[in-house]
Design a protein around this motif. Structure first.
Motif, PDB file in Angstrom:
ATOM      1  N   ILE A  33       0.837  -1.204   0.000  1.00  0.00           N
ATOM      2  CA  ILE A  33       0.000   0.000   0.000  1.00  0.00           C
ATOM      3  C   ILE A  33       0.871   1.254   0.000  1.00  0.00           C
ATOM      4  O   ILE A  33       0.603   2.204  -0.733  1.00  0.00           O
ATOM      5  N   GLY A  34       1.929   1.264   0.817  1.00  0.00           N
ATOM      6  CA  GLY A  34       2.834   2.407   0.847  1.00  0.00           C
ATOM      7  C   GLY A  34       3.442   2.689  -0.516  1.00  0.00           C
ATOM      8  O   GLY A  34       3.530   3.846  -0.949  1.00  0.00           O
ATOM      9  N   ASN A  35       3.831   1.627  -1.228  1.00  0.00           N
ATOM     10  CA  ASN A  35       4.424   1.781  -2.564  1.00  0.00           C
ATOM     11  C   ASN A  35       3.395   2.197  -3.615  1.00  0.00           C
ATOM     12  O   ASN A  35       3.782   2.710  -4.668  1.00  0.00           O
ATOM     13  N   ASN A  36       2.122   1.945  -3.360  1.00  0.00           N
ATOM     14  CA  ASN A  36       1.079   2.226  -4.343  1.00  0.00           C
ATOM     15  C   ASN A  36       0.098   3.304  -3.886  1.00  0.00           C
ATOM     16  O   ASN A  36      -0.946   3.472  -4.524  1.00  0.00           O
ATOM     17  N   LEU A  37       0.423   4.018  -2.826  1.00  0.00           N
ATOM     18  CA  LEU A  37      -0.503   4.996  -2.268  1.00  0.00           C
ATOM     19  C   LEU A  37      -0.886   6.079  -3.279  1.00  0.00           C
ATOM     20  O   LEU A  37      -2.063   6.434  -3.405  1.00  0.00           O
ATOM     21  N   GLN A  38       0.076   6.572  -4.036  1.00  0.00           N
ATOM     22  CA  GLN A  38      -0.239   7.597  -5.039  1.00  0.00           C
ATOM     23  C   GLN A  38      -1.159   7.043  -6.118  1.00  0.00           C
ATOM     24  O   GLN A  38      -2.105   7.717  -6.542  1.00  0.00           O
ATOM     25  N   ASP A  39      -0.927   5.803  -6.534  1.00  0.00           N
ATOM     26  CA  ASP A  39      -1.808   5.181  -7.535  1.00  0.00           C
ATOM     27  C   ASP A  39      -3.224   4.994  -6.984  1.00  0.00           C
ATOM     28  O   ASP A  39      -4.205   5.163  -7.721  1.00  0.00           O
ATOM     29  N   ILE A  40      -3.340   4.643  -5.711  1.00  0.00           N
ATOM     30  CA  ILE A  40      -4.652   4.479  -5.077  1.00  0.00           C
ATOM     31  C   ILE A  40      -5.375   5.827  -5.035  1.00  0.00           C
ATOM     32  O   ILE A  40      -6.562   5.924  -5.361  1.00  0.00           O
ATOM     33  N   GLU A  41      -4.647   6.888  -4.659  1.00  0.00           N
ATOM     34  CA  GLU A  41      -5.236   8.234  -4.663  1.00  0.00           C
ATOM     35  C   GLU A  41      -5.691   8.618  -6.062  1.00  0.00           C
ATOM     36  O   GLU A  41      -6.790   9.158  -6.244  1.00  0.00           O
ATOM     37  N   ASP A  42      -4.835   8.354  -7.063  1.00  0.00           N
ATOM     38  CA  ASP A  42      -5.180   8.690  -8.450  1.00  0.00           C
ATOM     39  C   ASP A  42      -6.412   7.924  -8.913  1.00  0.00           C
ATOM     40  O   ASP A  42      -7.287   8.482  -9.583  1.00  0.00           O
ATOM     41  N   LEU A  43      -6.490   6.646  -8.558  1.00  0.00           N
ATOM     42  CA  LEU A  43      -7.641   5.822  -8.924  1.00  0.00           C
ATOM     43  C   LEU A  43      -8.923   6.393  -8.317  1.00  0.00           C
ATOM     44  O   LEU A  43      -9.940   6.543  -9.002  1.00  0.00           O
ATOM     45  N   ALA A  44      -8.877   6.732  -7.033  1.00  0.00           N
ATOM     46  CA  ALA A  44     -10.035   7.322  -6.362  1.00  0.00           C
ATOM     47  C   ALA A  44     -10.397   8.660  -7.007  1.00  0.00           C
ATOM     48  O   ALA A  44     -11.580   8.945  -7.251  1.00  0.00           O
ATOM     49  N   GLY A  45      -9.385   9.469  -7.305  1.00  0.00           N
ATOM     50  CA  GLY A  45      -9.630  10.758  -7.961  1.00  0.00           C
ATOM     51  C   GLY A  45     -10.261  10.595  -9.331  1.00  0.00           C
ATOM     52  O   GLY A  45     -11.143  11.370  -9.716  1.00  0.00           O
ATOM     53  N   ASN A  46      -9.844   9.575 -10.072  1.00  0.00           N
ATOM     54  CA  ASN A  46     -10.424   9.316 -11.392  1.00  0.00           C
ATOM     55  C   ASN A  46     -11.905   8.936 -11.285  1.00  0.00           C
ATOM     56  O   ASN A  46     -12.718   9.344 -12.122  1.00  0.00           O
ATOM     57  N   VAL A  47     -12.251   8.156 -10.266  1.00  0.00           N
ATOM     58  CA  VAL A  47     -13.663   7.798 -10.061  1.00  0.00           C
ATOM     59  C   VAL A  47     -14.475   9.071  -9.804  1.00  0.00           C
ATOM     60  O   VAL A  47     -15.581   9.231 -10.338  1.00  0.00           O
ATOM     61  N   LEU A  48     -13.922   9.978  -9.015  1.00  0.00           N
ATOM     62  CA  LEU A  48     -14.622  11.235  -8.738  1.00  0.00           C
ATOM     63  C   LEU A  48     -14.807  12.043 -10.017  1.00  0.00           C
ATOM     64  O   LEU A  48     -15.913  12.533 -10.298  1.00  0.00           O
ATOM     65  N   ILE A  49     -13.752  12.160 -10.807  1.00  0.00           N
ATOM     66  CA  ILE A  49     -13.825  12.923 -12.057  1.00  0.00           C
ATOM     67  C   ILE A  49     -14.841  12.301 -13.014  1.00  0.00           C
ATOM     68  O   ILE A  49     -15.639  13.007 -13.638  1.00  0.00           O
ATOM     69  N   GLU A  50     -14.829  10.967 -13.129  1.00  0.00           N
ATOM     70  CA  GLU A  50     -15.782  10.273 -14.005  1.00  0.00           C
ATOM     71  C   GLU A  50     -17.222  10.567 -13.608  1.00  0.00           C
ATOM     72  O   GLU A  50     -18.128  10.467 -14.434  1.00  0.00           O
ATOM     73  N   ASN A  51     -17.436  10.909 -12.361  1.00  0.00           N
ATOM     74  CA  ASN A  51     -18.779  11.193 -11.858  1.00  0.00           C
ATOM     75  C   ASN A  51     -19.035  12.682 -11.659  1.00  0.00           C
ATOM     76  O   ASN A  51     -19.938  13.072 -10.915  1.00  0.00           O
TER      77      ASN A  51
END
Length: 193
Positions: free
Chosen positions: A76-94
């Motif tokens: 999770i620590g190594n992928n935290l930025q990707d997780i944030e980006d993924l969540a942000g993309n879901v928000l943008i898509e909506n």
């Protein structure tokens, strides 16, 4: 006779409460995922679940293959930025531009029942995803041991695409204690009728 009924009721309540679930042990290694909505607006609450579904779908296979909480924390620590980006993309898509922020750490949680286990109030390790201002109701589950990553989640349609307009979504709340009391009252009525 009235005192006897009260004693029976309280005894039955104690027994049902005791057997209704187990208690997580102090010191047991638990890692939660915790998603906090921007607000309690129905659209914000709905998109919280879309973020949950996308994050769990994207990372569940990798997390299932990891052994132990230390490996999961490192992943999770190594992928935290990707997780944030993924969540942000879901928000943008909506159509929501308020962004998402992820944190991995120890956080205070109230006592909660999850599946058949009571998790006492205290600090737990968690991946926290805060959507926008993070002032809305939250959702959480246990990532390790992998209780929210089991295969039955997909079978139950958690990852299904939403249908209809977001504004039409109604939130339904259930209360564990009230449901338990209803069952106890029904049981007592059967005994004394």
């Amino acid at each position: 006779m009235g005192k006897w009924k009260i004693v029976c009721f309280l005894s039955l309540l104690s027994i049902l409460t005791y057997f209704s679930g187990k208690v997580a042990l102090k010191g047991e290694e638990i890692l939660r995922i915790h998603i906090i909505a921007n607000s309690n607006n129905p659209k914000d609450q709905f998109v919280k679940y879309l973020v949950r579904d996308r994050v769990l779908k994207e990372y569940s296979q990798e997390l299932k293959n990891l052994k132990g909480i230390k490996e999961i924390e490192k992943f999770i620590g190594n992928n935290l930025q990707d997780i944030e980006d993924l969540a942000g993309n879901v928000l943008i898509e909506n159509g929501l531009a308020y962004g998402a922020h992820g944190e991995l750490g120890n956080f205070d949680f109230p006592t909660r029942l999850y599946l058949d286990t009571v998790y006492p109030k205290g600090q737990y390790k968690a991946l926290k995803i805060i959507l926008g201002e993070g002032k809305g109701d939250n959702w959480w589950c246990v990532m390790f041991p992998p209780l929210c990553l089991v295969g039955e989640i997909e079978e139950k349609g958690v990852f299904a695409e939403p249908s209809g307009e977001i504004e039409d979504v109604e939130v339904e709340y259930e209360y564990f204690i009230l449901n338990l009391l209803k069952k106890i009252i029904e049981f007592i009525k059967k005994i004394f009728s």
